[in-house]
Write a protein that holds these residues in place. Structure first.
Motif, PDB file in Angstrom:
ATOM      1  N   THR A 259       0.809  -1.222   0.000  1.00 55.71           N
ATOM      2  CA  THR A 259       0.000   0.000   0.000  1.00 55.71           C
ATOM      3  C   THR A 259       0.838   1.266   0.000  1.00 55.71           C
ATOM      4  O   THR A 259       0.277   2.362   0.072  1.00 55.71           O
ATOM      5  CB  THR A 259      -0.914   0.010   1.231  1.00 55.71           C
ATOM      6  OG1 THR A 259      -0.118  -0.022   2.421  1.00 55.71           O
ATOM      7  CG2 THR A 259      -1.847  -1.178   1.220  1.00 55.71           C
ATOM      8  N   LEU A 260       2.158   1.158  -0.074  1.00 52.14           N
ATOM      9  CA  LEU A 260       3.013   2.338  -0.094  1.00 52.14           C
ATOM     10  C   LEU A 260       2.923   2.995  -1.465  1.00 52.14           C
ATOM     11  O   LEU A 260       3.260   2.379  -2.494  1.00 52.14           O
ATOM     12  CB  LEU A 260       4.455   1.942   0.232  1.00 52.14           C
ATOM     13  CG  LEU A 260       5.456   3.066   0.455  1.00 52.14           C
ATOM     14  CD1 LEU A 260       5.033   3.943   1.620  1.00 52.14           C
ATOM     15  CD2 LEU A 260       6.847   2.501   0.706  1.00 52.14           C
ATOM     16  N   VAL A 261       2.477   4.238  -1.510  1.00 49.96           N
ATOM     17  CA  VAL A 261       2.167   4.908  -2.772  1.00 49.96           C
ATOM     18  C   VAL A 261       3.392   5.052  -3.673  1.00 49.96           C
ATOM     19  O   VAL A 261       3.354   4.659  -4.844  1.00 49.96           O
ATOM     20  CB  VAL A 261       1.514   6.276  -2.488  1.00 49.96           C
ATOM     21  CG1 VAL A 261       1.358   7.070  -3.778  1.00 49.96           C
ATOM     22  CG2 VAL A 261       0.167   6.091  -1.826  1.00 49.96           C
ATOM     23  N   PRO A 262       4.511   5.627  -3.208  1.00 45.33           N
ATOM     24  CA  PRO A 262       5.651   5.781  -4.130  1.00 45.33           C
ATOM     25  C   PRO A 262       6.195   4.447  -4.615  1.00 45.33           C
ATOM     26  O   PRO A 262       6.661   4.354  -5.754  1.00 45.33           O
ATOM     27  CB  PRO A 262       6.682   6.549  -3.296  1.00 45.33           C
ATOM     28  CG  PRO A 262       6.284   6.345  -1.891  1.00 45.33           C
ATOM     29  CD  PRO A 262       4.801   6.209  -1.886  1.00 45.33           C
ATOM     30  N   ALA A 263       6.140   3.413  -3.788  1.00 44.90           N
ATOM     31  CA  ALA A 263       6.597   2.095  -4.228  1.00 44.90           C
ATOM     32  C   ALA A 263       5.691   1.553  -5.331  1.00 44.90           C
ATOM     33  O   ALA A 263       6.177   1.001  -6.336  1.00 44.90           O
ATOM     34  CB  ALA A 263       6.639   1.134  -3.042  1.00 44.90           C
ATOM     35  N   ALA A 264       4.387   1.716  -5.172  1.00 36.58           N
ATOM     36  CA  ALA A 264       3.456   1.230  -6.200  1.00 36.58           C
ATOM     37  C   ALA A 264       3.624   1.994  -7.505  1.00 36.58           C
ATOM     38  O   ALA A 264       3.580   1.403  -8.598  1.00 36.58           O
ATOM     39  CB  ALA A 264       2.027   1.359  -5.688  1.00 36.58           C
ATOM     40  N   VAL A 265       3.848   3.308  -7.421  1.00 36.79           N
ATOM     41  CA  VAL A 265       4.015   4.119  -8.639  1.00 36.79           C
ATOM     42  C   VAL A 265       5.272   3.702  -9.389  1.00 36.79           C
ATOM     43  O   VAL A 265       5.259   3.494 -10.614  1.00 36.79           O
ATOM     44  CB  VAL A 265       4.053   5.612  -8.272  1.00 36.79           C
ATOM     45  CG1 VAL A 265       4.435   6.450  -9.482  1.00 36.79           C
ATOM     46  CG2 VAL A 265       2.697   6.056  -7.743  1.00 36.79           C
ATOM     47  N   LEU A 266       6.393   3.564  -8.667  1.00 32.01           N
ATOM     48  CA  LEU A 266       7.647   3.207  -9.322  1.00 32.01           C
ATOM     49  C   LEU A 266       7.608   1.770  -9.843  1.00 32.01           C
ATOM     50  O   LEU A 266       8.103   1.482 -10.941  1.00 32.01           O
ATOM     51  CB  LEU A 266       8.806   3.392  -8.342  1.00 32.01           C
ATOM     52  CG  LEU A 266      10.213   3.214  -8.918  1.00 32.01           C
ATOM     53  CD1 LEU A 266      10.449   4.185 -10.060  1.00 32.01           C
ATOM     54  CD2 LEU A 266      11.271   3.404  -7.839  1.00 32.01           C
ATOM     55  N   ALA A 267       7.026   0.859  -9.081  1.00 37.81           N
ATOM     56  CA  ALA A 267       6.919  -0.522  -9.548  1.00 37.81           C
ATOM     57  C   ALA A 267       6.041  -0.618 -10.792  1.00 37.81           C
ATOM     58  O   ALA A 267       6.352  -1.372 -11.734  1.00 37.81           O
ATOM     59  CB  ALA A 267       6.363  -1.396  -8.434  1.00 37.81           C
ATOM     60  N   ALA A 268       4.942   0.131 -10.814  1.00 36.18           N
ATOM     61  CA  ALA A 268       4.079   0.131 -12.006  1.00 36.18           C
ATOM     62  C   ALA A 268       4.808   0.698 -13.216  1.00 36.18           C
ATOM     63  O   ALA A 268       4.627   0.234 -14.349  1.00 36.18           O
ATOM     64  CB  ALA A 268       2.812   0.939 -11.722  1.00 36.18           C
ATOM     65  N   LYS A 269       5.656   1.676 -12.984  1.00 32.75           N
ATOM     66  CA  LYS A 269       6.432   2.238 -14.096  1.00 32.75           C
ATOM     67  C   LYS A 269       7.388   1.202 -14.670  1.00 32.75           C
ATOM     68  O   LYS A 269       7.496   1.039 -15.895  1.00 32.75           O
ATOM     69  CB  LYS A 269       7.207   3.461 -13.603  1.00 32.75           C
ATOM     70  CG  LYS A 269       8.081   4.104 -14.663  1.00 32.75           C
ATOM     71  CD  LYS A 269       8.838   5.284 -14.100  1.00 32.75           C
ATOM     72  CE  LYS A 269       9.755   5.890 -15.164  1.00 32.75           C
ATOM     73  NZ  LYS A 269      10.544   7.029 -14.603  1.00 32.75           N
ATOM     74  N   PHE A 270       8.094   0.477 -13.801  1.00 36.03           N
ATOM     75  CA  PHE A 270       9.008  -0.553 -14.287  1.00 36.03           C
ATOM     76  C   PHE A 270       8.253  -1.675 -14.994  1.00 36.03           C
ATOM     77  O   PHE A 270       8.697  -2.175 -16.041  1.00 36.03           O
ATOM     78  CB  PHE A 270       9.831  -1.114 -13.130  1.00 36.03           C
ATOM     79  CG  PHE A 270      10.952  -0.214 -12.695  1.00 36.03           C
ATOM     80  CD1 PHE A 270      11.889   0.234 -13.600  1.00 36.03           C
ATOM     81  CD2 PHE A 270      11.065   0.178 -11.377  1.00 36.03           C
ATOM     82  CE1 PHE A 270      12.925   1.068 -13.202  1.00 36.03           C
ATOM     83  CE2 PHE A 270      12.095   1.002 -10.963  1.00 36.03           C
ATOM     84  CZ  PHE A 270      13.033   1.451 -11.882  1.00 36.03           C
ATOM     85  N   GLU A 271       7.117  -2.087 -14.459  1.00 38.76           N
ATOM     86  CA  GLU A 271       6.335  -3.140 -15.094  1.00 38.76           C
ATOM     87  C   GLU A 271       5.766  -2.675 -16.432  1.00 38.76           C
ATOM     88  O   GLU A 271       5.687  -3.449 -17.389  1.00 38.76           O
ATOM     89  CB  GLU A 271       5.194  -3.578 -14.164  1.00 38.76           C
ATOM     90  CG  GLU A 271       5.654  -4.275 -12.898  1.00 38.76           C
ATOM     91  CD  GLU A 271       6.274  -5.626 -13.165  1.00 38.76           C
ATOM     92  OE1 GLU A 271       6.146  -6.140 -14.297  1.00 38.76           O
ATOM     93  OE2 GLU A 271       6.903  -6.186 -12.248  1.00 38.76           O
TER      94      GLU A 271
END
Length: 594
Positions: A259-271
């Motif tokens: 649920t960590l917002v910056p982690a989800a944003v960066l992970a979605a970018k890499f994916e």
């Protein structure tokens, strides 16, 4: 009860023994030199008991006499120790309620009666801190740090004094020394962890976090969350330098803290870059359900590269539909839809989404409305009106930690050094107040927002419509105060003749008003610029065609003679002689007779 029974049994045995001795016949003969005694057995037993009691009393008297000096010293020491404890207790109480004079008096008493007591040293140090004597406090804390029993307490005091002196390096060195002595020191581990995070030493911060878990300072859930925060911070820092390490870190972080917002944003970018669109969408959706955030909506909209603006709008609508209308994060979804609708030029959709919030808008709502007015109609007036409303509108949620507002997420609070302190919430300074608004709405804003948006009328080029040329009356200028009466009358006559000779302009072809003009006619009911009748402006007068040059009484005027040469100005010489003597190299040769 048992003791009573035992006592009765002993009494019975003693009585039985005494009766048995009394019943024994015979005598005991004792001879010492010429002295001879022959008592009976009961008398001999009695005399033997008395002799034993006398020996015991004599031995007790001798030992009491022998131990009397030591007992007196020990009693005196205990008395001093009691006085010292009394002074320490009341001194700490005085420090607790802030009585500096009483704390100083008890400190002196504790130093006299209990100089080696650890609590006396603590009282002395805290009394110096209360008085503001930092040098004395540091000296006492150093003494405590050199003792085995007060070493950690002394290091803690030196750490606090270093923080007060803004010596971050010294404070961290003291905290690291305390961790070596006691890995379970919460304050030391917190300080070292915050310093390493502030320095960007994420590997060292992760090592401290593992040590805290081993020492039992944090539980498993907190450890997973904090480790995810540290890994996300490292990934954000290495996103542009070492993308492989950044990807590995953020993927581990999203497993620990989904649920960590910056982690989800960066992970979605890499994916998304790896063409794993469905996985990227699932990561963003999991974080969105826990904490709706504009960055998540933006990442979800651009999860598939190359999509059009309308496709991004449909994707954002799908994401916003996952949040119920009764949840606080519902507004984030509506704002994300409005943002995507503006990008897709779906202004009607954007207005419909923002309609429930325009009566009491936040800053983002007002700025979105200003962008809509500017982009859809090119109406700069209404856009400025919405911008003015954004100035005094309620604040939107931002990244906030310990009263500090940041434009981006940070792993550590800059105020307290607390890890994972930033939360997406409304700042405390912008909470609603029961007082009225400080900035009241202006007439310009009310007029611009009350008027309907202008309609753009486009005419076909084949019709050849020529707009009429309307000649506005020339503004009547104000009269010049320095003009003579004759000039003013001449100017008035000239201006009147000019107006008479100028023929009125006629339109080439009349233009029929369209239905759009009828719709935009109510705009004239509320004028944008209003005249101020209370100013009492003077009646305007004509500007003369030719303004005569009249010298004012206090005008020094301009010298009619030519500019003077600095070589010709001499003290005591006449003006004619000064003109006769030339300056520069000609004057030099003239003075030498050349």
């Amino acid at each position: 009860m048992l003791r009573i029974v035992l006592f009765l049994v002993l009494i019975a045995l003693a009585a039985a023994g005494a009766a048995w001795v009394a019943d024994q016949p015979g005598e005991v003969v004792m001879t010492w030199g010429g002295w001879r005694a022959s008592p009976t057995i009961p008398v001999f037993v009695l005399l033997l008991g008395l002799f034993a009691v006398a020996i015991v009393l004599l031995w007790s008297a001798l030992t009491a006499t022998w131990r009397l000096p030591g007992r007196m010293r020990r009693r005196r020491h205990e008395k001093r120790h009691a006085r010292g404890r009394h002074a320490i207790t009341h001194g700490l109480l005085a420090i607790g309620h802030g009585d500096t004079a009483l704390a100083r008096r008890h400190t002196e008493a504790a130093r006299r009666h209990a100089p080696n007591d650890p609590l006396a040293l603590l009282l002395h140090a805290q009394s110096a801190q209360l008085e503001g004597n930092r040098d004395e406090a540091q000296r006492v804390f150093r003494v405590m740090a050199e003792r085995e029993d007060t070493r950690l307490l002394g290091l803690r005091g030196l750490f606090i004094e270093a923080q007060r002196a803004d010596d971050a390096v010294g404070a961290v060195m003291i905290a690291e020394e305390a961790i070596k002595l006691s890995p379970s020191s919460t304050w030391a581990s917190h300080a070292v962890l915050g310093f390493r995070c502030a320095r960007g030493d994420w590997s060292g911060a992760l090592a401290i976090l593992d040590s805290n878990l081993s020492a039992g300072l944090i539980d498993k859930a907190a450890y997973r969350r904090q480790r995810g925060v540290l890994l996300t911070a490292r990934a954000l820092e290495l996103a542009t330098m070492d993308r492989d390490v950044a990807r590995e870190s953020v993927m581990e972080a999203i497993k620990l803290a989904p649920t960590l917002v910056p982690a989800a944003v960066l992970a979605a970018k890499f994916e998304s870059e790896a063409h794993q669109v469905r996985r990227a969408m699932k990561l963003v959706e999991a974080a969105w359900l826990a904490n709706p955030h504009p960055d998540l909506a933006d990442a979800y909209a651009h999860v598939k590269l190359g999509d059009s603006a309308r496709q991004r709008l449909q994707r954002v609508e799908t994401l916003a539909a996952k949040t119920a209308a009764d949840k606080p994060g519902h507004v984030e979804g509506q704002l994300a839809i409005a943002r995507a609708a503006i990008d897709a030029s779906e202004f009607a959709r954007a207005r419909a989404v923002l309609a429930p919030y325009v009566n009491d808008p936040t800053q983002r709502v007002a700025l979105l409305m200003a962008e809509i007015e500017r982009t859809e109609h090119g109406d700069g007036g209404r856009a400025r009106a919405w911008t003015l409303r954004a100035v005094r509108a309620r604040h939107d949620p931002v990244w906030t930690a310990d009263g500090y507002v940041s434009d981006r997420w940070r792993p550590v609070s800059p105020v307290t050094g607390r890890l994972d302190a930033f939360q997406w919430q409304t700042p405390v300074a912008s909470l609603p107040s029961d007082k009225g608004t400080t900035i009241e709405s202006s007439a310009f804003e009310e007029a611009m927002l009350a008027a309907p948006p202008p309609k753009r009328v486009t005419a076909a080029p084949s019709e050849g419509v020529v707009e009429p040329v309307v000649t506005a009356p020339a503004p009547v200028p104000a009269a010049q105060d320095n003009s003579p009466p004759e000039a003013k009358e001449t100017v008035k006559e000239t201006a009147a003749e000019t107006v008479k000779e100028e023929p009125p302009a006629t339109p080439a072809e009349p233009v029929k008003p369209g239905p759009e003009a009828a719709e935009s006619s109510p705009a004239a009911a509320t004028p944008v610029f209003r005249t101020r009748a209370d100013l009492g402006k003077p009646a305007p007068g004509p500007i003369p065609a030719v303004i005569p040059i009249v010298r004012a009484p206090d005008d020094p005027g301009i010298d009619d003679e030519g500019p003077s040469d600095e070589f010709t100005e001499q003290i005591g010489t006449s003006k004619a002689d000064a003109k006769a003597q030339a300056g520069g190299w000609r004057g030099f040769w003239s003075r030498w007779g050349a």
